[in-house]
Design a protein around this motif. Structure first.
Motif, mmCIF file in Angstrom:
data_model
loop_
_atom_site.group_PDB
_atom_site.id
_atom_site.type_symbol
_atom_site.label_atom_id
_atom_site.label_comp_id
_atom_site.label_asym_id
_atom_site.label_seq_id
_atom_site.Cartn_x
_atom_site.Cartn_y
_atom_site.Cartn_z
ATOM 1 N N ASN A 89 59.910 -48.075 107.615
ATOM 2 C CA ASN A 89 61.314 -47.680 107.526
ATOM 3 C C ASN A 89 61.891 -47.372 108.910
ATOM 4 O O ASN A 89 61.201 -46.811 109.764
ATOM 5 C CB ASN A 89 61.408 -46.453 106.611
ATOM 6 C CG ASN A 89 62.787 -45.850 106.540
ATOM 7 O OD1 ASN A 89 63.103 -44.981 107.336
ATOM 8 N ND2 ASN A 89 63.596 -46.288 105.604
ATOM 9 N N GLU A 143 64.100 -45.183 110.084
ATOM 10 C CA GLU A 143 64.086 -43.776 110.481
ATOM 11 C C GLU A 143 62.666 -43.305 110.787
ATOM 12 O O GLU A 143 62.452 -42.492 111.695
ATOM 13 C CB GLU A 143 64.708 -42.912 109.382
ATOM 14 C CG GLU A 143 66.213 -43.110 109.225
ATOM 15 C CD GLU A 143 66.818 -42.138 108.229
ATOM 16 O OE1 GLU A 143 66.117 -41.179 107.826
ATOM 17 O OE2 GLU A 143 67.985 -42.343 107.840
ATOM 18 N N ASP A 150 71.654 -38.437 98.460
ATOM 19 C CA ASP A 150 70.872 -39.080 99.524
ATOM 20 C C ASP A 150 70.008 -38.064 100.259
ATOM 21 O O ASP A 150 68.845 -38.338 100.579
ATOM 22 C CB ASP A 150 71.799 -39.788 100.517
ATOM 23 C CG ASP A 150 72.401 -41.063 99.940
ATOM 24 O OD1 ASP A 150 71.829 -41.593 98.965
ATOM 25 O OD2 ASP A 150 73.437 -41.525 100.456
ATOM 26 N N LYS A 151 70.564 -36.892 100.517
ATOM 27 C CA LYS A 151 69.807 -35.843 101.198
ATOM 28 C C LYS A 151 68.636 -35.375 100.345
ATOM 29 O O LYS A 151 67.520 -35.193 100.847
ATOM 30 C CB LYS A 151 70.725 -34.658 101.530
ATOM 31 C CG LYS A 151 70.033 -33.534 102.287
ATOM 32 C CD LYS A 151 70.985 -32.377 102.570
ATOM 33 C CE LYS A 151 70.262 -31.241 103.295
ATOM 34 N NZ LYS A 151 71.160 -30.083 103.531
ATOM 35 N N LYS A 189 67.089 -37.065 98.038
ATOM 36 C CA LYS A 189 66.079 -38.129 97.988
ATOM 37 C C LYS A 189 65.228 -38.140 99.254
ATOM 38 O O LYS A 189 64.007 -38.340 99.193
ATOM 39 C CB LYS A 189 66.757 -39.491 97.788
ATOM 40 C CG LYS A 189 67.301 -39.700 96.386
ATOM 41 C CD LYS A 189 67.937 -41.077 96.247
ATOM 42 C CE LYS A 189 68.402 -41.321 94.813
ATOM 43 N NZ LYS A 189 69.033 -42.654 94.642
ATOM 44 N N LYS A 190 65.854 -37.923 100.405
ATOM 45 C CA LYS A 190 65.103 -37.882 101.665
ATOM 46 C C LYS A 190 64.137 -36.697 101.674
ATOM 47 O O LYS A 190 63.011 -36.799 102.174
ATOM 48 C CB LYS A 190 66.062 -37.800 102.849
ATOM 49 C CG LYS A 190 66.802 -39.095 103.130
ATOM 50 C CD LYS A 190 67.745 -38.964 104.328
ATOM 51 C CE LYS A 190 68.460 -40.277 104.606
ATOM 52 N NZ LYS A 190 69.399 -40.171 105.763
ATOM 53 N N GLN A 191 64.577 -35.571 101.122
ATOM 54 C CA GLN A 191 63.697 -34.404 101.049
ATOM 55 C C GLN A 191 62.527 -34.670 100.111
ATOM 56 O O GLN A 191 61.403 -34.222 100.366
ATOM 57 C CB GLN A 191 64.498 -33.181 100.593
ATOM 58 C CG GLN A 191 65.498 -32.695 101.641
ATOM 59 C CD GLN A 191 66.452 -31.651 101.108
ATOM 60 O OE1 GLN A 191 66.750 -31.620 99.916
ATOM 61 N NE2 GLN A 191 66.937 -30.779 101.985
#
Length: 231
Positions: free
Chosen positions: A16, A18, A118-119, A121-123
Protein backbone atom coordinates in the motif's frame (compact mmCIF):
# COMPACT_ATOMS: atom_id res chain seq x y z
CA UNK A 1 7.14 -10.03 12.48
CA UNK A 2 6.96 -6.72 10.61
CA UNK A 3 3.51 -6.83 9.03
CA UNK A 4 2.28 -4.41 6.39
CA UNK A 5 -0.85 -3.99 4.30
CA UNK A 6 -1.00 -4.43 0.53
CA UNK A 7 -2.56 -6.26 -2.40
CA UNK A 8 -1.85 -9.89 -3.23
CA UNK A 9 -2.95 -11.02 -6.69
CA UNK A 10 -1.55 -14.43 -7.53
CA UNK A 11 2.22 -14.03 -7.22
CA UNK A 12 2.12 -10.23 -7.52
CA UNK A 13 2.39 -8.34 -4.22
CA UNK A 14 2.04 -4.56 -3.99
CA UNK A 15 2.60 -2.70 -0.73
CA UNK A 16 0.00 0.00 0.00
CA UNK A 17 1.24 3.54 -0.87
CA UNK A 18 0.85 4.87 2.68
CA UNK A 19 2.63 1.81 4.01
CA UNK A 20 5.51 2.45 1.60
CA UNK A 21 5.90 5.98 2.93
CA UNK A 22 5.85 4.67 6.48
CA UNK A 23 8.54 2.09 5.68
CA UNK A 24 10.83 4.58 3.94
CA UNK A 25 10.30 7.87 5.82
CA UNK A 26 9.27 6.82 9.34
CA UNK A 27 10.70 3.36 10.01
CA UNK A 28 13.72 3.99 7.74
CA UNK A 29 13.99 0.30 7.01
CA UNK A 30 16.87 -1.04 4.93
CA UNK A 31 17.14 -3.21 1.85
CA UNK A 32 17.10 -6.90 2.65
CA UNK A 33 15.11 -6.67 5.88
CA UNK A 34 12.50 -9.39 6.33
CA UNK A 35 8.93 -8.14 5.88
CA UNK A 36 5.46 -9.63 5.60
CA UNK A 37 2.49 -8.26 3.65
CA UNK A 38 -1.16 -9.20 4.13
CA UNK A 39 -4.17 -8.18 2.07
CA UNK A 40 -6.48 -8.54 5.07
CA UNK A 41 -8.32 -11.34 3.27
CA UNK A 42 -6.40 -14.24 4.76
CA UNK A 43 -3.37 -14.13 2.47
CA UNK A 44 0.21 -13.49 3.58
CA UNK A 45 3.37 -12.79 1.57
CA UNK A 46 6.80 -13.11 3.16
CA UNK A 47 10.09 -11.90 1.73
CA UNK A 48 12.79 -9.25 1.71
CA UNK A 49 12.36 -5.49 1.49
CA UNK A 50 13.57 -3.74 -1.66
CA UNK A 51 13.74 0.07 -1.66
CA UNK A 52 14.03 2.13 -4.85
CA UNK A 53 14.07 5.85 -4.08
CA UNK A 54 10.82 6.54 -2.24
CA UNK A 55 9.25 3.26 -3.25
CA UNK A 56 9.22 0.07 -1.22
CA UNK A 57 8.72 -3.38 -2.70
CA UNK A 58 8.86 -6.95 -1.48
CA UNK A 59 10.98 -9.66 -3.02
CA UNK A 60 8.62 -12.55 -2.37
CA UNK A 61 9.93 -15.79 -0.91
CA UNK A 62 6.60 -17.37 0.03
CA UNK A 63 2.86 -16.72 -0.21
CA UNK A 64 0.37 -18.41 2.08
CA UNK A 65 -3.28 -18.35 1.07
CA UNK A 66 -6.52 -18.83 2.99
CA UNK A 67 -5.03 -18.61 6.45
CA UNK A 68 -7.62 -19.34 9.18
CA UNK A 69 -9.58 -16.50 10.74
CA UNK A 70 -10.82 -16.15 14.30
CA UNK A 71 -13.69 -18.44 15.26
CA UNK A 72 -16.39 -17.85 16.38
CA UNK A 73 -17.08 -14.82 14.21
CA UNK A 74 -18.36 -11.83 16.18
CA UNK A 75 -20.35 -8.94 14.73
CA UNK A 76 -21.02 -6.02 17.07
CA UNK A 77 -23.58 -3.40 16.07
CA UNK A 78 -22.95 -0.42 18.33
CA UNK A 79 -24.29 3.11 18.65
CA UNK A 80 -21.41 5.60 18.26
CA UNK A 81 -20.70 7.74 21.32
CA UNK A 82 -20.86 11.53 21.32
CA UNK A 83 -17.13 11.60 22.11
CA UNK A 84 -15.69 9.79 19.07
CA UNK A 85 -12.46 8.97 20.93
CA UNK A 86 -14.37 6.47 23.06
CA UNK A 87 -15.77 4.56 20.08
CA UNK A 88 -12.36 4.61 18.38
CA UNK A 89 -10.91 3.03 21.54
CA UNK A 90 -13.56 0.31 21.29
CA UNK A 91 -12.71 -0.33 17.64
CA UNK A 92 -8.99 -0.69 18.37
CA UNK A 93 -9.44 -3.12 21.27
CA UNK A 94 -12.23 -5.15 19.65
CA UNK A 95 -10.16 -5.59 16.48
CA UNK A 96 -7.16 -6.75 18.50
CA UNK A 97 -9.41 -9.39 20.09
CA UNK A 98 -10.60 -10.72 16.76
CA UNK A 99 -13.95 -9.08 15.99
CA UNK A 100 -15.11 -9.90 12.46
CA UNK A 101 -17.50 -7.03 11.76
CA UNK A 102 -18.58 -3.70 13.25
CA UNK A 103 -21.74 -1.81 12.33
CA UNK A 104 -22.63 1.61 13.71
CA UNK A 105 -26.25 1.94 14.81
CA UNK A 106 -28.48 4.98 14.58
CA UNK A 107 -30.95 4.74 17.47
CA UNK A 108 -33.44 7.16 19.06
CA UNK A 109 -30.85 8.33 21.59
CA UNK A 110 -27.77 8.30 19.33
CA UNK A 111 -26.42 11.86 19.45
CA UNK A 112 -23.70 11.42 16.84
CA UNK A 113 -25.23 11.58 13.36
CA UNK A 114 -22.11 10.83 11.30
CA UNK A 115 -18.71 9.21 11.58
CA UNK A 116 -15.46 9.40 9.63
CA UNK A 117 -15.64 5.88 8.23
CA UNK A 118 -12.30 6.11 6.38
CA UNK A 119 -10.52 7.03 9.60
CA UNK A 120 -12.18 4.18 11.49
CA UNK A 121 -11.19 1.71 8.76
CA UNK A 122 -7.56 2.87 8.90
CA UNK A 123 -7.58 2.41 12.67
CA UNK A 124 -8.99 -1.08 12.22
CA UNK A 125 -6.21 -1.94 9.76
CA UNK A 126 -3.57 -0.56 12.15
CA UNK A 127 -4.98 -2.63 15.01
CA UNK A 128 -5.10 -5.70 12.78
CA UNK A 129 -1.43 -5.33 11.89
CA UNK A 130 -0.50 -4.70 15.52
CA UNK A 131 -2.19 -7.94 16.58
CA UNK A 132 -0.89 -9.88 13.53
CA UNK A 133 -4.30 -10.49 12.01
CA UNK A 134 -4.48 -11.60 8.39
CA UNK A 135 -8.25 -11.05 8.14
CA UNK A 136 -9.31 -7.41 8.56
CA UNK A 137 -12.79 -6.80 10.00
CA UNK A 138 -15.65 -5.37 7.96
CA UNK A 139 -16.56 -1.82 9.08
CA UNK A 140 -20.08 -0.63 8.18
CA UNK A 141 -21.40 2.93 8.21
CA UNK A 142 -24.29 4.20 10.31
CA UNK A 143 -27.59 2.42 9.74
CA UNK A 144 -30.96 2.84 11.41
CA UNK A 145 -31.80 0.16 13.95
CA UNK A 146 -34.97 -0.88 12.12
CA UNK A 147 -33.07 -1.27 8.84
CA UNK A 148 -30.32 -3.28 10.50
CA UNK A 149 -32.82 -5.73 11.95
CA UNK A 150 -34.19 -6.56 8.49
CA UNK A 151 -31.10 -8.64 7.68
CA UNK A 152 -30.31 -10.43 10.93
CA UNK A 153 -30.50 -14.07 11.94
CA UNK A 154 -32.50 -13.78 15.20
CA UNK A 155 -31.27 -17.17 16.41
CA UNK A 156 -27.72 -15.82 16.58
CA UNK A 157 -28.48 -12.21 17.55
CA UNK A 158 -28.45 -10.76 21.06
CA UNK A 159 -28.94 -7.32 22.57
CA UNK A 160 -27.27 -6.02 25.72
CA UNK A 161 -29.47 -3.49 27.52
CA UNK A 162 -29.98 -2.22 31.07
CA UNK A 163 -33.77 -2.56 31.41
CA UNK A 164 -33.82 -4.66 34.60
CA UNK A 165 -37.59 -5.16 34.52
CA UNK A 166 -37.29 -7.18 31.30
CA UNK A 167 -36.05 -10.76 31.13
CA UNK A 168 -32.34 -11.04 30.26
CA UNK A 169 -30.08 -14.08 30.01
CA UNK A 170 -26.61 -14.13 31.55
CA UNK A 171 -23.81 -13.73 29.04
CA UNK A 172 -22.06 -16.84 30.35
CA UNK A 173 -25.11 -18.91 29.41
CA UNK A 174 -25.12 -17.89 25.74
CA UNK A 175 -24.40 -20.88 23.44
CA UNK A 176 -21.19 -20.86 21.41
CA UNK A 177 -22.23 -20.38 17.78
CA UNK A 178 -19.94 -20.25 14.74
CA UNK A 179 -21.11 -16.67 14.25
CA UNK A 180 -22.90 -14.32 16.61
CA UNK A 181 -24.20 -10.73 16.55
CA UNK A 182 -24.48 -8.40 19.54
CA UNK A 183 -26.27 -5.05 19.64
CA UNK A 184 -24.91 -2.42 22.02
CA UNK A 185 -27.06 0.63 22.73
CA UNK A 186 -26.19 4.32 22.96
CA UNK A 187 -25.45 6.49 25.97
CA UNK A 188 -28.77 6.34 27.82
CA UNK A 189 -29.48 2.85 26.44
CA UNK A 190 -32.09 1.75 23.94
CA UNK A 191 -35.52 3.26 24.43
CA UNK A 192 -38.33 1.03 25.74
CA UNK A 193 -39.94 1.29 22.31
CA UNK A 194 -36.75 -0.05 20.72
CA UNK A 195 -36.45 -2.84 23.30
CA UNK A 196 -39.93 -4.09 22.49
CA UNK A 197 -39.19 -3.76 18.77
CA UNK A 198 -36.07 -5.88 19.28
CA UNK A 199 -38.09 -8.41 21.25
CA UNK A 200 -40.69 -8.62 18.49
CA UNK A 201 -37.81 -9.26 16.05
CA UNK A 202 -36.89 -12.32 18.19
CA UNK A 203 -33.60 -10.74 19.34
CA UNK A 204 -32.71 -12.19 22.73
CA UNK A 205 -31.74 -9.91 25.62
CA UNK A 206 -28.52 -10.37 27.58
CA UNK A 207 -27.20 -8.95 30.83
CA UNK A 208 -23.51 -8.05 31.04
CA UNK A 209 -23.55 -8.12 34.85
CA UNK A 210 -24.66 -5.97 37.75
CA UNK A 211 -22.51 -2.98 36.80
CA UNK A 212 -23.84 -0.41 34.34
CA UNK A 213 -21.23 -0.27 31.59
CA UNK A 214 -20.54 2.58 29.20
CA UNK A 215 -21.27 1.91 25.54
CA UNK A 216 -17.65 1.33 24.52
CA UNK A 217 -16.94 -0.71 27.67
CA UNK A 218 -19.89 -2.99 26.91
CA UNK A 219 -18.56 -3.50 23.39
CA UNK A 220 -15.07 -4.35 24.65
CA UNK A 221 -16.57 -6.67 27.28
CA UNK A 222 -18.42 -8.67 24.62
CA UNK A 223 -15.32 -8.77 22.40
CA UNK A 224 -13.26 -10.10 25.33
CA UNK A 225 -15.92 -12.73 26.11
CA UNK A 226 -15.80 -13.91 22.50
CA UNK A 227 -11.98 -13.86 22.51
CA UNK A 228 -11.92 -16.18 25.51
CA UNK A 229 -14.24 -18.57 23.65
CA UNK A 230 -12.29 -18.55 20.38
CA UNK A 231 -11.11 -21.78 18.80
Amino acid sequence: MKLFYGEIEGNVVTINDEEQQHIVKVLRMKNGEAIHVTDGKGNLASGKLMIEGKKAHIEVDEIKNNLPDFSPKLHIAIAPTKNIDRIEFFVEKAVEMGISEITFLQTEKTERKNINLDKIKKQAIAASKQSLRFHFPVINDLIKLQDFLKNIDPEHTFVAHCHENLERAELKNIPHFESITFLIGPEGDFSEKEIFYLSNSKVKAVSLGSQRLRTETAGIFVAAWNYLNKN
